[in-house]
Enzyme design. Sequence first.
Site, PDB file in Angstrom:
ATOM      1  N   SER A 113       0.804  -1.216   0.000  1.00 27.38           N
ATOM      2  CA  SER A 113       0.000   0.000   0.000  1.00 27.38           C
ATOM      3  C   SER A 113       0.842   1.273   0.000  1.00 27.38           C
ATOM      4  CB  SER A 113      -0.961  -0.036   1.183  1.00 27.38           C
ATOM      5  OG  SER A 113      -1.891   0.997   1.092  1.00 27.38           O
ATOM      6  N   HIS A 114       0.678   2.086   1.037  1.00 26.97           N
ATOM      7  CA  HIS A 114       1.340   3.386   1.089  1.00 26.97           C
ATOM      8  C   HIS A 114       2.773   3.303   1.605  1.00 26.97           C
ATOM      9  CE1 HIS A 114      -0.533   2.221   4.768  1.00 26.97           C
ATOM     10  NE2 HIS A 114       0.298   2.985   5.417  1.00 26.97           N
ATOM     11  N   ASP A 278      -2.967   6.199  -3.264  1.00 24.70           N
ATOM     12  CA  ASP A 278      -1.777   5.588  -2.668  1.00 24.70           C
ATOM     13  C   ASP A 278      -1.208   4.487  -3.570  1.00 24.70           C
ATOM     14  OD1 ASP A 278      -3.769   3.702  -2.312  1.00 24.70           O
ATOM     15  OD2 ASP A 278      -2.953   2.979  -0.413  1.00 24.70           O
ATOM     16  N   ASP A 280      -1.417   1.218  -3.856  1.00 22.09           N
ATOM     17  CA  ASP A 280      -2.266   0.188  -4.466  1.00 22.09           C
ATOM     18  C   ASP A 280      -3.630   0.725  -4.893  1.00 22.09           C
ATOM     19  OD1 ASP A 280      -2.957   0.501  -1.761  1.00 22.09           O
ATOM     20  OD2 ASP A 280      -3.799  -1.506  -1.646  1.00 22.09           O
ATOM     21  N   ASP A 282      -6.182   2.234  -3.282  1.00 17.97           N
ATOM     22  CA  ASP A 282      -7.429   2.174  -2.512  1.00 17.97           C
ATOM     23  C   ASP A 282      -7.670   3.420  -1.661  1.00 17.97           C
ATOM     24  OD1 ASP A 282      -5.478   1.556  -0.681  1.00 17.97           O
ATOM     25  OD2 ASP A 282      -6.331  -0.367  -0.067  1.00 17.97           O
ATOM     26  N   ARG A 283      -6.662   4.292  -1.537  1.00 14.96           N
ATOM     27  CA  ARG A 283      -6.862   5.512  -0.744  1.00 14.96           C
ATOM     28  C   ARG A 283      -7.038   6.728  -1.644  1.00 14.96           C
ATOM     29  NH1 ARG A 283      -2.993   5.422   4.525  1.00 14.96           N
ATOM     30  NH2 ARG A 283      -3.382   3.244   5.055  1.00 14.96           N
ATOM     31  N   LYS A 377     -11.805  -0.389  -0.228  1.00 17.55           N
ATOM     32  CA  LYS A 377     -11.885   1.047  -0.403  1.00 17.55           C
ATOM     33  C   LYS A 377     -11.351   1.362  -1.794  1.00 17.55           C
ATOM     34  CE  LYS A 377      -7.690   1.764   2.440  1.00 17.55           C
ATOM     35  NZ  LYS A 377      -7.505   0.508   3.215  1.00 17.55           N
TER      36      LYS A 377
HETATM   37  C1  VG1 Z   1      -3.808   1.730   8.311  1.00 23.16           C
HETATM   38  C2  VG1 Z   1      -5.029   2.617   8.467  1.00 23.16           C
HETATM   39  C3  VG1 Z   1      -6.294   1.793   8.286  1.00 23.16           C
HETATM   40  C4  VG1 Z   1      -6.245   1.091   6.914  1.00 23.16           C
HETATM   41  C5  VG1 Z   1      -4.972   0.276   6.801  1.00 23.16           C
HETATM   42  C6  VG1 Z   1      -4.801  -0.356   5.437  1.00 23.16           C
HETATM   43  O1  VG1 Z   1      -3.810   0.725   9.295  1.00 23.16           O
HETATM   44  O2  VG1 Z   1      -5.033   3.240   9.723  1.00 23.16           O
HETATM   45  O3  VG1 Z   1      -7.409   2.624   8.398  1.00 23.16           O
HETATM   46  O4  VG1 Z   1      -7.355   0.251   6.757  1.00 23.16           O
HETATM   47  O5  VG1 Z   1      -3.836   1.114   7.035  1.00 23.16           O
HETATM   48  O6  VG1 Z   1      -4.808   0.611   4.437  1.00 23.16           O
HETATM   49  P1  VG1 Z   1      -2.933   0.837  10.645  1.00 23.16           P
HETATM   50  O7  VG1 Z   1      -3.155  -0.462  11.359  1.00 23.16           O
HETATM   51  O8  VG1 Z   1      -1.521   1.079  10.212  1.00 23.16           O
HETATM   52  O9  VG1 Z   1      -3.471   2.018  11.377  1.00 23.16           O
HETATM   53  V1  VG1 Z   1      -4.023   0.315   2.978  1.00 23.16           V
HETATM   54  O10 VG1 Z   1      -4.207   1.588   2.000  1.00 23.16           O
HETATM   55  O11 VG1 Z   1      -2.668  -0.293   3.471  1.00 23.16           O
HETATM   56  O12 VG1 Z   1      -4.791  -1.096   2.338  1.00 23.16           O
HETATM   57 CO    CO Z   2      -3.689   1.168   0.159  1.00 20.89          CO
END
Ligand code: VG1
Ligand code: CO
Length: 544
Positions: A113-114, A278, A280, A282-283, A377
């Site tokens: 992801s990010h 982001d 992947d 989804d954000r 998302k």
């Molecule tokens: C973070 C965010 C959470 C989100 C998750 C995955 O998790 O706070 O809201 O669902 O990332 O997002 P954490 O446990 O680090 O707070 V993504 O864009 O990685 O699929």
């Molecule tokens: Co993501």
Amino acid sequence: MSIQKVSTRPFKDQRPGTSGLRKKVTTFQQPYYLENFVQSIFDVIGEIKGKTIVLGGDGRFYNREALQIIIKMAAANGIGRTMVGLGGILSTPAASCVIRKHGLLGGIILSASHNPGGPKGDFGVKYNIENGGPSPEHVTECIYKRSLEIDTYRFFDAPDVDLDQLGENRIGEMVVEVFDPVADYLQLMERLFDFDRMRGLLSSGEFNMVYDGMNAVTGPYARAIFERRLGAPPGTVINGDPLLDFGGIHPDPNLKHARELVEIMRSENSPDFGAASDGDGDRNMILGRRFFVTPSDSLAVLAANADLVPGYSGGLSGLARSMPTSMAVDRVAESMGIPCYETPTGWKFFGNLLDAGKVTLCGEESFGTGSDHIREKDGLWAVLFWLNLLAVKGESVERIVQAHWRKFGRDFYSRHDYEGLEADSANGLMSHLRDSLPGLVEKRLGNYEVEIADNFSYTDPIDGSLSTGQGIRIIFRGASRIVFRLSGTGTEGATLRVYLERYETDLERQDQDTQEALSDLITIANNIAQIRARTGREAPSVIT
Ligand code: VG1
Ligand code: CO
């Protein structure tokens, strides 16, 4: 060409976090590490013989290598057909769309992801089930348990598949179909949004937008949608080529990491609308001219205006937000007379509610917004939703949000992240907080009176499963809150997240600076959690 059974030994650290298994690239490059986790998935998901799965990733370093390994393992495990995104590219929302549209068994998405990419960056593997959503906790738990006892994995020894050529290949009995990762997703978006109207806006010459792909997966999607389909001028999409290391940035669409976009939107001749996604896809981050829309407000505004968008004009069945997300959306649900659910952090907790038709729109404070169109998302979906609203309303982003505050009140909201803490001090801080909870109830802290102080737990209304320890909540009378939790997506040390929220209905005071409006709560949070003393940090590493 033959199927091999390879003896292996388990690793002890393959418990999936908030969003799949996320580790350093170097961890995944260890012999058997990726193989063990993938075999553990194949071992626990039930009948897989002859079934179809989809594969792809966000294009980061090790994406292609990992895909070749997984394709050959899928063939050796009896999967009938594997669909792989062209060039190995597949956004998380597009994967969810493809699984649902074609009725697949599931999919494996390669992404952290990010989190930053590159040889020294992060890598990740997540498994999505047949509804298109992330594996629920009972499935990730089975995968983890299997990873602790695994002793062999299956591998089909065959040459690599050409991932840059559309069409069908064969490995043993299995067909590998390299497909266009954008087409199905674009079609779904065309069903939900008024493309003619958005095309009219973008070609009117009076409206400009800029979209930042952050050198990650959404570039190809955004160019196809905004520039080719909707007629925005070439160059509307910046950083639109997926790069192995995302050009060295964190592909995290927030005010700190999407710096280029933020500067464009703060400039004299800023475009009317700015957005980013982001790694992947989804954000999303939504910006107007010199104006930032908090993700919590964005969810509330989309919900309040959903009747203006074709895909949602029939009404909303319910709304949902993760616990730390601001309560702005609750007020919209109340005004519409529909339920609003509060779930733990992580998209997997929305899955059952969406499947049961109880929720139409949902979101998280962490720049995640989505709906029942898929089970993830969806960054570009949120951007298109906003663009559709802008086209219908003919008002600026800022005016739309300010009108929302006037009607519903404003939830000042901010998240303070303390990254890279020592695990021991972060855990110590959380256990100190847990111990303090009983003493906080009914207590006065400055101008605030504590109403509820607890550790959030959630019983899924559909399957009754219980998830405990999902974050410390301090709720004050008058709908202000402080929430503390530790991140479940990091790969180095621990990250403390402090979520701050204050509700303001006084119109005169709605224009304050967010950090100023929250300054009393920031002080209270520091005091009750002893953040400085326990972490040695004077200030958060990221404020969003
Ligand atoms: C973070 C965010 C959470 C989100 C998750 C995955 O998790 O706070 O809201 O669902 O990332 O997002 P954490 O446990 O680090 O707070 V993504 O864009 O990685 O699929
Ligand atoms: Co993501």
